[in-house]
Design a protein around this motif. Structure first.
Motif, mmCIF file in Angstrom:
data_model
loop_
_atom_site.group_PDB
_atom_site.id
_atom_site.type_symbol
_atom_site.label_atom_id
_atom_site.label_comp_id
_atom_site.label_asym_id
_atom_site.label_seq_id
_atom_site.Cartn_x
_atom_site.Cartn_y
_atom_site.Cartn_z
ATOM 1 N N LYS A 9 29.493 32.943 -10.315
ATOM 2 C CA LYS A 9 29.564 31.697 -11.068
ATOM 3 C C LYS A 9 30.578 31.809 -12.207
ATOM 4 N N ALA A 10 30.643 32.976 -12.838
ATOM 5 C CA ALA A 10 31.631 33.185 -13.900
ATOM 6 C C ALA A 10 33.045 33.148 -13.338
ATOM 7 N N ILE A 11 33.278 33.795 -12.200
ATOM 8 C CA ILE A 11 34.605 33.813 -11.590
ATOM 9 C C ILE A 11 35.085 32.396 -11.305
ATOM 10 N N TYR A 12 34.219 31.580 -10.768
ATOM 11 C CA TYR A 12 34.616 30.246 -10.308
ATOM 12 C C TYR A 12 34.284 29.126 -11.302
ATOM 13 N N SER A 13 33.942 29.506 -12.544
ATOM 14 C CA SER A 13 33.655 28.514 -13.601
ATOM 15 C C SER A 13 32.591 27.511 -13.152
ATOM 16 N N SER A 15 29.306 27.478 -14.368
ATOM 17 C CA SER A 15 28.207 27.531 -15.337
ATOM 18 C C SER A 15 27.276 28.726 -15.134
ATOM 19 N N PRO A 16 27.772 29.934 -15.410
ATOM 20 C CA PRO A 16 26.890 31.101 -15.358
ATOM 21 C C PRO A 16 25.834 31.029 -16.460
ATOM 22 N N GLU A 17 24.789 31.824 -16.322
ATOM 23 C CA GLU A 17 23.734 31.841 -17.337
ATOM 24 C C GLU A 17 24.085 32.742 -18.509
ATOM 25 N N TRP A 18 24.955 33.720 -18.256
ATOM 26 C CA TRP A 18 25.421 34.606 -19.324
ATOM 27 C C TRP A 18 26.843 35.062 -19.025
ATOM 28 N N VAL A 19 27.523 35.571 -20.051
ATOM 29 C CA VAL A 19 28.869 36.113 -19.881
ATOM 30 C C VAL A 19 28.734 37.524 -19.322
ATOM 31 N N PRO A 20 29.158 37.758 -18.081
ATOM 32 C CA PRO A 20 29.003 39.103 -17.517
ATOM 33 C C PRO A 20 30.043 40.069 -18.078
ATOM 34 N N SER A 21 29.721 41.343 -18.031
ATOM 35 C CA SER A 21 30.692 42.377 -18.405
ATOM 36 C C SER A 21 31.395 42.888 -17.155
ATOM 37 N N CYS A 249 39.997 33.194 -13.502
ATOM 38 C CA CYS A 249 38.999 33.861 -14.327
ATOM 39 C C CYS A 249 39.680 34.957 -15.145
ATOM 40 N N PHE A 250 39.468 34.925 -16.438
ATOM 41 C CA PHE A 250 40.025 35.932 -17.337
ATOM 42 C C PHE A 250 39.028 37.087 -17.469
ATOM 43 N N ILE A 251 39.504 38.306 -17.267
ATOM 44 C CA ILE A 251 38.631 39.487 -17.326
ATOM 45 C C ILE A 251 39.181 40.468 -18.359
ATOM 46 N N GLY A 252 38.340 40.843 -19.323
ATOM 47 C CA GLY A 252 38.760 41.795 -20.355
ATOM 48 C C GLY A 252 38.847 41.119 -21.703
ATOM 49 N N GLY A 253 39.971 41.331 -22.400
ATOM 50 C CA GLY A 253 40.274 40.587 -23.609
ATOM 51 C C GLY A 253 39.843 41.197 -24.924
ATOM 52 N N VAL A 254 38.805 42.045 -24.939
ATOM 53 C CA VAL A 254 38.357 42.646 -26.199
ATOM 54 C C VAL A 254 39.389 43.680 -26.629
ATOM 55 N N ASP A 255 39.941 43.506 -27.802
ATOM 56 C CA ASP A 255 41.123 44.246 -28.241
ATOM 57 C C ASP A 255 40.883 45.753 -28.318
ATOM 58 N N ALA A 282 34.929 31.825 -22.923
ATOM 59 C CA ALA A 282 33.798 31.609 -22.003
ATOM 60 C C ALA A 282 33.393 30.157 -21.858
ATOM 61 N N LEU A 283 33.840 29.312 -22.755
ATOM 62 C CA LEU A 283 33.431 27.907 -22.728
ATOM 63 C C LEU A 283 34.490 27.044 -22.041
ATOM 64 N N PRO A 284 34.132 25.933 -21.423
ATOM 65 C CA PRO A 284 32.783 25.351 -21.455
ATOM 66 C C PRO A 284 31.860 25.833 -20.343
ATOM 67 N N ASP A 285 32.437 26.340 -19.231
ATOM 68 C CA ASP A 285 31.566 26.587 -18.070
ATOM 69 C C ASP A 285 31.875 27.896 -17.353
ATOM 70 N N GLY A 286 32.318 28.898 -18.108
ATOM 71 C CA GLY A 286 32.571 30.200 -17.493
ATOM 72 C C GLY A 286 34.050 30.516 -17.399
ATOM 73 N N GLY A 287 34.427 31.195 -16.315
ATOM 74 C CA GLY A 287 35.817 31.592 -16.158
ATOM 75 C C GLY A 287 36.180 32.779 -17.026
ATOM 76 N N TYR A 288 35.181 33.513 -17.495
ATOM 77 C CA TYR A 288 35.441 34.681 -18.337
ATOM 78 C C TYR A 288 34.432 35.777 -18.047
ATOM 79 N N ILE A 289 34.948 36.993 -17.840
ATOM 80 C CA ILE A 289 34.152 38.212 -17.691
ATOM 81 C C ILE A 289 34.663 39.166 -18.756
#
Length: 320
Positions: A9-13, A15-21, A249-255, A282-289
Motif C-alpha cells: 500500500k505504501a509503494i502504490y500510495s 493509504s497504508p496504516e503506517w509508514v514502513p521502514s 515511491c520514495f525510499i530512504g531520505g533520512v539524512d 508520507a502524506l497524503p496517502d503513502g508513497g514513502y518507505i
C-alpha cells in the motif's frame, strides 16, 4: 493488515496504516554471481576490487588493470559472465523458506549499466568516452543490458522475486556524472529494457541510485520505475514529492551525511529529522518507505532513536 500488505500500500500510495521502514517486509535473496566481491579480488567480469581494513563501505574498485583498455576494440576485450555456470541451488533453497504471505521476496542486482561500464574501463576513460566515442558506448551499454536481462530472467526463474533492487549510481552530490542529455541517449534506453523485462515478469522495480539525480527522476517514472532509493537529501525531496506525488515511491531520505553519521548530531536531532521526512514524504496517502539515505555503521543510540520515532510517529501521521 500484515506488514507485506501495508508495504505494498505504501509503494502504490494506497493509504497504508503506517509508514514502513526499508527492510520491514522484504527478504532479499542475493544471487551467486559476484558483481562486487566482499573481499579483495576480481568480480564476475574480471574487474579488480580492493579492500582496506577499517575503511567504511567495504570493497572499492581497483585502479588500473582494466578489462577494456581501448573502447574501439571493446568487443575483443570483454567476456560476459555465464549466468548458467553458477550454482543456484542455495539461492533456491533460501527463497523456498520465505513466508510469502508475510514478506516480499527481493532480488538484488548491483553495478548497473553506468557503473559496470566505468568498472570495465576506469572512471576517467569512461567519462571521456561518453563524449568522444558515443557510438561505441551505446553499443557497450546495449550489451551490458543484454547480460543484465539474461541474469534477471535466470534469477527470477530460481527465486520468483516480487521486487528487484536494481543499483546504478548516476549522481554526484551536485549533479549527474554525465549530462542529462548523454544519460538519456546512452543509459536510459537500455535501462528501460531492464525495467521492461522486470515488468513482464511481474516484478516491482526499486531503482537504487545515489547522488543528485533529480534531473532524471521524471525519466525514471516514464521508464517504469516503481520506487527510488535511497533518496539522498542533496536532492530537493520535498519538492520532488510535491511534483511527482504518487507516481513513484520514495525510499530512504533520512539524512545519513549530516545527521545519522554526524558526530555532532544528537539523538534528538535524529528524531527531528525523521519527523520532518515523514511530514514531507508520507502524506497524503503513502508513497514513502523510510530509512537512512545511505548504509554505513551508525551510533546505536541514534539508530534506536530513528527506529523508535519511525514506529511511533510513522503510525501517528496517518491517524491525525
Amino acid at each position: 493488515m500484515n506488514i507485506k500488505e501495508n508495504y505494498l500500500k505504501a509503494i502504490y500510495s494506497r493509504s497504508p496504516e503506517w509508514v514502513p521502514s526499508v527492510e520491514e517486509a522484504v527478504r532479499t535473496i542475493r544471487p551467486p554471481v559476484q558483481e562486487r566481491p566482499s573481499s579483495a579480488g576480481k568480480d564476475a567480469f574480471g574487474c579488480e576490487w580492493c579492500f582496506e581494513e577499517g575503511a567504511q563501505g567495504g570493497t572499492f574498485p581497483g585502479h588500473g588493470n582494466y578489462v577494456i583498455t581501448d573502447i574501439e576494440n571493446w568487443k575483443e576485450q570483454l567476456t560476459l559472465p555465464d549466468v548458467n555456470a553458477y550454482d543456484w541451488s542455495e539461492v533456491r533453497e533460501r527463497a523456498n523458506q520465505i513466508d510469502r504471505e508475510q514478506y516480499l521476496v527481493g532480488g538484488f542486482i548491483e553495478m548497473g549499466i553506468f557503473e559496470r561500464i566505468y568498472l570495465l574501463m576506469g572512471m576517467e576513460e569512461a567519462l571521456i568516452a561518453y563524449y568522444t566515442n558515443e557510438e561505441e558506448m551505446c553499443e557497450l551499454a546495449s550489451v551490458v543490458a543484454d547480460y543484465k536481462i539474461e541474469f534477471l530472467k535466470k534469477y527470477h526463474e530460481e527465486v520468483h522475486m516480487d521486487i528487484l533492487w536494481y543499483g546504478d549510481d548516476w549522481g554526484t552530490q551536485t549533479n549527474l556524472f554525465i549530462s542529462p542529455e548523454k544519460w538519456r541517449k546512452i543509459i536510459k534506453p537500455h535501462t528501460k529494457r531492464i525495467y521492461d523485462c522486470a515488468k513482464s515478469l511481474g516484478i516491482i522495480v526499486n531503482q537504487h541510485s545515489c547522488g543528485k539525480i533529480e534531473s532524471v527522476l521524471g525519466d525514471m517514472i516514464e521508464m517504469g520505475a516503481d520506487c527510488w532509493n535511497p533518496c539522498q537529501p542533496c536532492n530537493d525531496l520535498a519538492r520532488l514529492k510535491k511534483e511527482y506525488g504518487s507516481q513513484i515511491c520514495f525510499i530512504g531520505g533520512v539524512d545519513s551525511q549530516f545527521v545519522l553519521d554526524n558526530p555532532q548530531a544528537t539523538p534528538d536531532d535524529v528524531v527531528t529529522e525523521v519527523k520532518r521526512r515523514i511530514d514531507e514524504m508520507a502524506l497524503p496517502d503513502g508513497g514513502y518507505i523510510i530509512g537512512p539515505s545511505h548504509s554505513v555503521p551508525y551510533n546505536p543510540e541514534k539508530l534506536n532513536a530513528m527506529m523508535r520515532t519511525i514506529k511511533e510517529y510513522g503510525r501517528e501521521i496517518y491517524q491525525k
